[in-house]
Enzyme design. Structure first.
Site, short mmCIF file in Angstrom:
data_model
loop_
_atom_site.label_atom_id
_atom_site.label_comp_id
_atom_site.label_asym_id
_atom_site.label_seq_id
_atom_site.Cartn_x
_atom_site.Cartn_y
_atom_site.Cartn_z
N SER A 1 -7.52 0.20 12.82
CA SER A 1 -8.19 1.49 12.83
C SER A 1 -8.88 1.66 14.19
CB SER A 1 -9.24 1.49 11.73
OG SER A 1 -10.21 2.47 11.97
N SER A 2 -9.09 2.92 14.56
CA SER A 2 -9.78 3.14 15.84
C SER A 2 -11.27 2.78 15.76
CB SER A 2 -9.63 4.60 16.27
OG SER A 2 -10.10 5.45 15.26
N CYS A 3 -11.80 2.60 14.54
CA CYS A 3 -13.24 2.28 14.45
C CYS A 3 -13.53 0.82 14.79
CB CYS A 3 -13.79 2.64 13.08
SG CYS A 3 -13.18 1.60 11.78
N HIS B 1 -12.41 11.79 4.31
CA HIS B 1 -12.60 12.01 5.73
C HIS B 1 -12.75 13.51 5.99
CE1 HIS B 1 -10.84 7.90 6.22
NE2 HIS B 1 -11.85 7.85 7.06
N GLY C 1 1.04 4.23 3.72
CA GLY C 1 2.13 3.46 3.14
C GLY C 1 3.23 4.38 2.61
N THR D 1 -5.32 6.36 15.28
CA THR D 1 -6.47 7.23 15.38
C THR D 1 -6.80 7.81 14.00
OG1 THR D 1 -7.37 9.00 16.72
CG2 THR D 1 -5.11 9.32 15.91
N GLY E 1 0.82 -1.21 0.00
CA GLY E 1 0.00 0.00 0.00
C GLY E 1 0.85 1.26 0.00
N LYS F 1 -11.28 -5.03 9.63
CA LYS F 1 -10.07 -4.76 10.41
C LYS F 1 -9.99 -5.67 11.64
CE LYS F 1 -7.95 -1.60 8.04
NZ LYS F 1 -6.62 -1.85 7.49
N ASP G 1 -23.55 12.20 12.19
CA ASP G 1 -22.47 12.60 13.10
C ASP G 1 -21.49 11.46 13.31
OD1 ASP G 1 -22.72 15.22 13.85
OD2 ASP G 1 -24.05 14.82 15.55
N TYR H 1 -16.10 -1.82 7.41
CA TYR H 1 -14.65 -1.58 7.50
C TYR H 1 -14.12 -2.12 8.83
CZ TYR H 1 -10.30 1.14 7.50
OH TYR H 1 -8.98 1.53 7.53
#
Ligand code: GDP
Length: 313
Positions: A108-110, A180, A17, A165, A11, A141, A270, A137
């Site tokens: 990822s933080s999600c 984003h 990357g 983050t 990547g 992950k 949101d 997503y």
């Protein structure tokens, strides 16, 4: 990791990357292999295996992923789930088969539950329901994390997982709908200034809280962790500093030089109300980020301006 170790950055055309690739070059690593998605489709198992057989990397930074903002995640869940599952499964399995010394997987933080206690600790993984706007997503992950842990448990492989983050930086995606929030607003405020608009619309209510890290700081952290972190447990990488979307909008307006009003489109989601990582594990190891949000936004704005011809089309 020596200066002549064979290192593969999966990547390297992406924001993360490419930041890792730059870091390796700055550190004098001369034996870095990369592949663009045009040369190697990481969703293709046979092609990935052939690539590993040919290059035999010793270290792998797995930074390849299909990424996007809140709207893109909502509209293309099949792509976010399938592409990411395939990319990471192929690279992780090939890293096992072809005896990679160590692999660093970027999560990822999600991956954390929507209502997990904040700041988000690594232990909160799989303790509750996910935020629906990026569930596909996040599920991919989480599968990647579990795959790294399973190869560690079953085969003793040194596969570690790092949870960054919200990121922004050089080479970001500035698409007005799919990007984003930070790059999307950089572009929107810039265009509003150019077109003398009286108001810029920010999605949602402006109240959600987010933490942002400059991608080159994440690359520094990845380089640090590749050498210093061995545990199969995930590790968060954040700044420990959070801002509301409204505060972010003001910062961006300031950098861009936009003086008009800021309005809100409350028909847009949101997402999760607050997303701050607890990065104390990383800080205890001795790593701290370098770039302030204001500095980083300035650098990102310069990056956007250097590519403006592409986006103006
Ligand atoms: P998230 O952190 O996974 O929710 O991803 P985003 O970066 O896409 O969105 C973060 C927050 O910024 C959400 O509350 C969005 O509603 C808000 N936001 C405000 N304006 C925008 C915009 O133009 N694009 C995006 N993607 N988000 C925006």
């Amino acid at each position: 990791m020596n200066k002549d170790s064979k290192i593969y950055v999966a990547g390297y055309r992406g924001m993360v990357g490419s930041a890792i690739y730059r870091k390796l070059q700055r550190e004098g690593h001369a034996n870095v292999v990369v592949s663009s998605s045009a040369e190697l489709d990481l969703r293709n198992t046979i092609a990935v295996n052939e690539f590993f057989k040919e290059h035999e990397p010793e270290y792998v930074f797995l930074a390849a992923a299909k990424v996007g903002g809140i709207l893109a995640n909502n509209i293309y869940p099949a792509d976010f789930l399938y592409d990411n599952l395939m990319i990471q499964s192929n690279v992780i399995e090939a890293s096992y088969r072809y005896n990679v010394e160590k692999l660093l997987f970027l999560g990822s933080s999600c991956i954390y539950p929507k209502f997990a206690p904040q700041p988000l600790q690594e232990e909160s993984l799989l303790s509750g329901y996910l935020e629906p706007t990026n569930e596909a997503y996040a599920i991919a992950k989480i599968a990647g994390i579990k795959l790294c842990q399973a190869y560690h448990k079953q085969y003793g492989k040194r596969f570690i997982s790092v949870m960054p983050t919200n990121l922004y930086g050089i080479g970001d995606n500035y698409h007005s709908e799919n990007a984003h929030v930070l790059p999307a607003l950089l572009r929107r405020f810039h265009e509003a200034r150019e077109n003398h608009l009286e108001e810029v619309t920010v999605w949602g209510s402006g109240t959600p809280l987010r933490e942002f890290m400059f991608a080159d700081d994440l690359a520094e952290a990845c380089y640090f962790l590749m050498q210093r972190y061995e545990k199969p447990e995930i590790i968060n990488v954040g700044t420990g500093e959070e801002v509301s979307i409204l505060e972010l909008a003001h910062l961006i307006a300031d950098v861009v030089g936009y003086n008009g009003r800021i309005g809100f489109d409350r028909t847009k989601p949101d997402g999760t109300p607050r997303k701050l990582l607890d990065s104390s594990r990383l800080h205890t190891l001795g790593f701290h980020h370098q770039t302030s949000l204001k500095e980083g936004i300035n650098l990102a704005y310069q990056d956007f301006m250097s590519k403006i011809a592409v986006y103006a089309k």
